[in-house]
Motif scaffolding. Structure first.
Motif, PDB file in Angstrom:
ATOM      1  N   THR A 184      -6.277  13.779  32.799  1.00 47.68           N
ATOM      2  CA  THR A 184      -7.138  13.608  31.625  1.00 47.68           C
ATOM      3  C   THR A 184      -6.632  14.536  30.519  1.00 47.68           C
ATOM      4  OG1 THR A 184      -8.638  15.189  32.605  1.00 47.68           O
ATOM      5  CG2 THR A 184      -9.123  12.854  32.994  1.00 47.68           C
ATOM      6  N   GLY A 185      -7.467  14.850  29.542  1.00 45.78           N
ATOM      7  CA  GLY A 185      -7.014  15.666  28.404  1.00 45.78           C
ATOM      8  C   GLY A 185      -6.374  14.765  27.360  1.00 45.78           C
ATOM      9  N   SER A 186      -5.977  15.360  26.242  1.00 44.57           N
ATOM     10  CA  SER A 186      -5.427  14.540  25.155  1.00 44.57           C
ATOM     11  C   SER A 186      -3.963  14.172  25.368  1.00 44.57           C
ATOM     12  CB  SER A 186      -5.569  15.237  23.800  1.00 44.57           C
ATOM     13  OG  SER A 186      -5.965  16.557  23.932  1.00 44.57           O
ATOM     14  N   THR A 187      -3.232  14.997  26.111  1.00 47.61           N
ATOM     15  CA  THR A 187      -1.779  14.824  26.185  1.00 47.61           C
ATOM     16  C   THR A 187      -1.322  13.451  26.691  1.00 47.61           C
ATOM     17  OG1 THR A 187      -1.605  17.204  26.510  1.00 47.61           O
ATOM     18  CG2 THR A 187       0.326  15.895  27.067  1.00 47.61           C
ATOM     19  N   PRO A 188      -1.902  12.920  27.773  1.00 51.58           N
ATOM     20  CA  PRO A 188      -1.348  11.656  28.291  1.00 51.58           C
ATOM     21  C   PRO A 188      -1.825  10.397  27.553  1.00 51.58           C
ATOM     22  CG  PRO A 188      -2.939  12.576  29.860  1.00 51.58           C
ATOM     23  CD  PRO A 188      -2.946  13.456  28.658  1.00 51.58           C
TER      24      PRO A 188
ATOM     25  N   GLY B 236      -0.456  17.273  32.256  1.00 49.54           N
ATOM     26  CA  GLY B 236      -0.357  18.041  31.022  1.00 49.54           C
ATOM     27  C   GLY B 236      -0.087  19.493  31.408  1.00 49.54           C
ATOM     28  N   ILE B 237       0.030  20.341  30.432  1.00 49.59           N
ATOM     29  CA  ILE B 237       0.186  21.774  30.719  1.00 49.59           C
ATOM     30  C   ILE B 237      -0.789  22.527  29.822  1.00 49.59           C
ATOM     31  CG2 ILE B 237       2.140  21.942  29.094  1.00 49.59           C
ATOM     32  CD1 ILE B 237       3.237  24.243  30.847  1.00 49.59           C
ATOM     33  N   GLY B 238      -1.465  23.510  30.384  1.00 53.78           N
ATOM     34  CA  GLY B 238      -2.377  24.319  29.578  1.00 53.78           C
ATOM     35  C   GLY B 238      -1.595  25.344  28.760  1.00 53.78           C
TER      36      GLY B 238
ATOM     37  N   HIS C 217      -1.471  26.559  32.892  1.00 53.11           N
ATOM     38  CA  HIS C 217      -2.162  25.934  34.021  1.00 53.11           C
ATOM     39  C   HIS C 217      -1.722  24.492  34.202  1.00 53.11           C
ATOM     40  CE1 HIS C 217      -5.618  24.935  31.093  1.00 53.11           C
ATOM     41  NE2 HIS C 217      -5.237  23.759  31.552  1.00 53.11           N
TER      42      HIS C 217
ATOM     43  N   ALA D 262      -3.057  20.931  36.135  1.00 54.44           N
ATOM     44  CA  ALA D 262      -4.383  20.461  36.524  1.00 54.44           C
ATOM     45  C   ALA D 262      -5.334  21.618  36.185  1.00 54.44           C
ATOM     46  CB  ALA D 262      -4.425  20.029  37.973  1.00 54.44           C
TER      47      ALA D 262
ATOM     48  N   ARG E  58     -13.971  21.341  22.516  1.00 53.36           N
ATOM     49  CA  ARG E  58     -13.852  20.261  21.521  1.00 53.36           C
ATOM     50  C   ARG E  58     -14.335  18.917  22.065  1.00 53.36           C
ATOM     51  NH1 ARG E  58      -8.776  20.712  23.858  1.00 53.36           N
ATOM     52  NH2 ARG E  58      -7.434  18.860  23.904  1.00 53.36           N
ATOM     53  N   PHE E  59     -14.314  18.754  23.392  1.00 52.94           N
ATOM     54  CA  PHE E  59     -14.811  17.507  23.987  1.00 52.94           C
ATOM     55  C   PHE E  59     -16.333  17.545  24.169  1.00 52.94           C
ATOM     56  CE2 PHE E  59     -10.411  17.831  25.791  1.00 52.94           C
ATOM     57  CZ  PHE E  59      -9.876  16.729  25.139  1.00 52.94           C
TER      58      PHE E  59
END
Ligand code: PGA
Length: 261
Positions: free
Chosen positions: A36-40, A132-134, A138, A140, A167-168
């Motif tokens: 999840t997250g914005s990257t993918p 993604g990468i934090g 991080h 996941a 932000r979400f």
């Protein structure tokens, strides 16, 4: 580890989507590890386009999310299973029953975590794991100092991750859960192909530490240095602290067309 440097995030999507097209042509019942997250999101948008315009089918696939917040009510829009269905699997021909995530509402969270690892194994293991990468490295929800051989388990989010993710939640950091279930680094390392994406200047230090720095739990994504088939796809901003960029670009340009990532 292969590092692919592209000018913009938009340039990454077709390169990564090609890996899925190739996999699904060879193995229609593939097991996909989703993030999840914005990257993918750009990759998912390209896969949705290929489904609608080119007939790319996910009908026989199953998927396993990387992680899930603990305690968000079922159907909460920011729950990661809800997110992945909305942003990707419901927009293609994925069977909703084959879309999985850790159960962040389980009474016994430790059991839910080990059951999840077992379910991935029972499905035959993950073919492509997108990541993604934090900003703190991080992977996941394996925060810095996570065990490099960890399994799916309960973790506490750092305050930085909670504020990054506010932000979400309409900017309200207090609304971001404090705990999560996440695939462990050892779990992620069992995927047959790991594709990590990083975009933007705020990922540049983490990308440099994880790709070219020492293997260390301080930078959890550095574990991918040990993966036999890891691909890191970054835009120029995220690549801006790498030292071997010229080599990565030459190598990618010189690959035969059939090889892919
Ligand atoms: P992002 O998050 O894709 O929203 O930047 C990535 C992560 O924190 O792993």
């Amino acid at each position: 580890m292969e590092v692919v440097v592209v000018p913009t995030p938009e340039d990454a999507a077709p390169i990564v989507a090609d890996a899925y097209s190739k996999l699904l042509a060879a193995k229609p019942k593939a097991v996909l590890g989703l993030a999840t997250g914005s990257t993918p999101l750009g990759v998912y948008a390209e896969l949705i386009r290929r489904h609608k315009e080119e007939g790319l089918s996910f009908a026989g696939c199953s998927s396993y999310n990387l992680d899930e917040y603990v305690g968000l009510p079922a159907g909460h829009p920011e729950g990661y299973l809800t997110f992945i269905k909305r942003e990707f699997t419901d927009q293609v021909d994925f069977d909703p029953d084959d879309v999985h995530g850790p159960d962040g509402l389980a009474d016994d969270l430790m059991k839910a975590a080990s059951d999840y690892d077992q379910a991935i194994k029972d499905a035959g293991g993950i073919d492509i794991q997108i990541l993604g990468i934090g900003g703190d490295g991080h992977l996941a929800f394996n925060m810095p100092m996570s065990s490099l051989s960890s399994r799916t388990r309960l973790k506490t989010l750092t305050s930085k991750t909670r504020s990054d993710n506010a932000r979400f939640f309409d900017g309200d950091v207090e609304a971001v859960p404090k705990m999560c279930l996440t695939q462990g680094l050892g779990t992620i390392m069992e995927a047959r192909h790991a594709i990590m994406l990083g975009f933007g200047k705020n990922k540049a230090q983490a990308v440099a530490e994880c790709v070219e720095g020492a293997l260390s739990s301080r930078w959890p994504a550095s574990i991918l240095q040990l993966h036999p088939h890891a691909t890191v796809v970054v835009d120029e901003d995220a690549a801006s602290q790498l030292r071997f960029t010229g080599y990565y670009i030459d190598t990618f340009k010189g690959k035969p067309d059939w090889q892919g990532i």
